[in-house]
Design an enzyme around this catalytic site. Structure first.
Site, mmCIF file in Angstrom:
data_model
loop_
_atom_site.group_PDB
_atom_site.id
_atom_site.type_symbol
_atom_site.label_atom_id
_atom_site.label_comp_id
_atom_site.label_asym_id
_atom_site.label_seq_id
_atom_site.Cartn_x
_atom_site.Cartn_y
_atom_site.Cartn_z
ATOM 1 N N SER A 44 -39.626 41.553 113.947
ATOM 2 C CA SER A 44 -39.947 41.052 112.604
ATOM 3 C C SER A 44 -40.966 41.969 111.943
ATOM 4 O O SER A 44 -40.846 42.319 110.761
ATOM 5 C CB SER A 44 -40.496 39.628 112.693
ATOM 6 O OG SER A 44 -39.566 38.763 113.299
ATOM 7 N N TYR A 107 -31.796 30.242 107.798
ATOM 8 C CA TYR A 107 -31.284 29.834 106.490
ATOM 9 C C TYR A 107 -30.998 28.336 106.446
ATOM 10 O O TYR A 107 -31.414 27.648 105.529
ATOM 11 C CB TYR A 107 -30.028 30.620 106.092
ATOM 12 C CG TYR A 107 -29.624 30.405 104.647
ATOM 13 C CD1 TYR A 107 -30.390 30.916 103.611
ATOM 14 C CD2 TYR A 107 -28.483 29.683 104.332
ATOM 15 C CE1 TYR A 107 -30.033 30.710 102.285
ATOM 16 C CE2 TYR A 107 -28.114 29.477 103.018
ATOM 17 C CZ TYR A 107 -28.891 29.985 101.998
ATOM 18 O OH TYR A 107 -28.539 29.779 100.701
ATOM 19 N N TYR A 133 -36.532 32.976 121.426
ATOM 20 C CA TYR A 133 -37.528 33.211 120.381
ATOM 21 C C TYR A 133 -37.605 32.018 119.452
ATOM 22 O O TYR A 133 -36.584 31.435 119.086
ATOM 23 C CB TYR A 133 -37.104 34.460 119.592
ATOM 24 C CG TYR A 133 -38.083 35.010 118.589
ATOM 25 C CD1 TYR A 133 -39.454 34.824 118.718
ATOM 26 C CD2 TYR A 133 -37.631 35.762 117.510
ATOM 27 C CE1 TYR A 133 -40.338 35.369 117.794
ATOM 28 C CE2 TYR A 133 -38.504 36.313 116.587
ATOM 29 C CZ TYR A 133 -39.853 36.114 116.733
ATOM 30 O OH TYR A 133 -40.718 36.659 115.822
ATOM 31 N N LYS A 162 -40.459 34.016 123.566
ATOM 32 C CA LYS A 162 -41.551 34.434 122.689
ATOM 33 C C LYS A 162 -41.828 33.324 121.682
ATOM 34 O O LYS A 162 -40.916 32.828 121.018
ATOM 35 C CB LYS A 162 -41.198 35.723 121.943
ATOM 36 C CG LYS A 162 -42.303 36.177 120.977
ATOM 37 C CD LYS A 162 -41.875 37.351 120.114
ATOM 38 C CE LYS A 162 -42.990 37.715 119.131
ATOM 39 N NZ LYS A 162 -42.594 38.780 118.194
#
Length: 301
Positions: A44, A107, A133, A162
Site C-alpha cells: 500500500s 469497494y 491482510y 498483517k
C-alpha cells in the site's frame, strides 16, 4: 516458513514516464544493507493499486535481484477479486518471491461467507506462502479474526497475517487465537513496540524507508528483553507518528500518508521520489517544513 522481524514496505519512486527503477534499486539496497529481514515493494505504501501488472512484476524482479538471498522478498497483490489475485500471484511465483500478501476484497463490504469463499478460491490455486491482510482504511471493514482462523486451519500455505487496522484489541485477538500457528505482523509503525511486547512476531512497516536501523533496533531490544529501551525509542518517535497522521494511516493528514513517507525518504536518502501517482496530492510547503523540523530533531537530516 516462520516470518519474524521487520519487513519493509517500501515507497515507490516515480519518474514522469513510470517507475524510477534505479531509485528503487538504491532504496532496496540501503534497506537490505541495513540488515532488515525482508522487503515488500508492491505494498500500500508502494502505491501498488496504481501499478500495472507489468510494473508489479518488474518491481518484484528487481527486488529479488537486490535482495540476493539476504532478505525475504514479499509481493502484494493489490487486487480486489479472486481472478486477478490468482493471476498476479502466479506471476509473482514465476519471479520467485518468498511470499505473497493477499489484499482482501474492497469497494463492497463483504460478509463472513463471501470473504471465506474469496480466500478459498484463491488458496485452492495459489501454493506459495501466503500472508493474510486486514486494512480497513482501504477496504472499509476489518476481516473477522474468525475468518482468518478458519482459512489458516484449512490451508497450510498460510504463514502469517498483517494487521493494519490500528485496533489494538483486534490485534490482541489475532495474537491470542492465531499466534501459535501463524506469524502475527503489525502494519502500523506507531503500534510496533506495543505489539512486540504483547507477542507479535514482527512487522511489515514503512518507517524503515527513512529511519535507518531504528525500527530494527526496536525489534532487537524487545527480543533481548530490553523493554524500557525499546519503549524509549518508541516515545522518541511519537511526534513523528502523530504528525504523519495517527499511525501513518489516519488522522489530520489522512490521504497524504504515502506521500509524506516518500518525502521523508527523499529528504533522508536524497533519492528523487518524483511525483505521487494521481489522485494522491503532493505534500504542501507547510507540511514539508514541519516534516523537515521533526526529522532534524530526530537527527535524521
Amino acid at each position: 516458513m516462520k516470518l519474524e522481524g521487520v519487513i519493509v514496505a517500501t515507497v515507490m519512486p516515480f519518474a514522469k514516464d513510470g517507475v524510477n527503477y534505479e531509485g528503487l534499486r538504491l532504496l532496496l539496497s540501503k534497506i537490505v544493507e541495513a540488515g532488515y529481514h525482508g522487503v515488500f515493494p508492491t505494498s500500500s505504501t508502494g502505491e501498488v493499486t496504481k501499478l500495472s501488472a507489468e510494473e508489479r512484476v518488474r518491481v518484484m524482479q528487481l527486488a529479488k535481484e537486490v535482495a540476493g538471498g539476504k532478505a525475504l522478498v514479499v509481493a502484494g497483490t493489490g487486487t480486489g477479486d479472486h481472478v486477478s489475485t490468482i493471476d498476479i500471484a502466479r506471476k509473482y511465483k514465476d519471479v520467485g518471491v518468498d511470499a505473497i500478501l493477499i489484499t482482501p476484497p474492497y469497494y463492497i463490504q463483504y460478509d463472513w461467507a463471501a470473504l471465506y469463499a474469496f480466500y478459498k478460491k484463491v488458496l485452492d490455486k495459489v501454493d506459495i506462502p501466503v500472508i493474510l491482510y486486514t486494512i480497513p482504511l482501504a477496504t472499509g471493514y476489518n476481516v473477522p479474526v474468525e475468518v482468518f482462523e478458519m482459512v489458516a486451519g484449512e490451508y497450510s500455505q498460510v504463514v502469517g497475517v498483517k494487521d493494519s487496522s490500528g485496533d489494538f484489541r483486534y490485534h490482541l485477538d489475532l495474537i491470542h487465537l492465531l499466534g501459535k500457528r501463524l506469524s502475527v505482523l503489525q502494519g502500523l509503525d506507531m503500534l510496533f513496540v506495543p505489539s512486540l511486547v504483547m507477542g507479535a512476531h514482527g512487522g511489515i512497516l514503512a518507517g524503515p524507508n527513512f529511519l535507518g536501523r531504528i525500527t530494527l533496533e526496536q525489534y532487537l531490544l524487545v527480543k533481548e528483553g530490553k523493554i524500557a529501551e525499546a519503549v524509549a525509542l518508541h516515545n522518541k518517535l511519537m511526534p513523528l507518528w502523530r504528525f504523519m497522521g495517527g499511525c501513518g494511516l489516519v488522522g489530520k493528514l489522512g490521504g497524504k500518508w504515502p506521500t509524506l513517507y516518500k518525502l521523508a525518504t527523499q529528504l533522508v536518502h536524497g533519492i528523487d521520489m518524483g511525483p505521487p501517482r494521481e489522485p494522491l496530492p503532493p505534500v504542501d510547503d507547510k507540511d514539508r517544513r514541519e516534516l523537515e523540523k521533526i526529522l532534524k530533531e530526530l537527527g535524521l537530516i
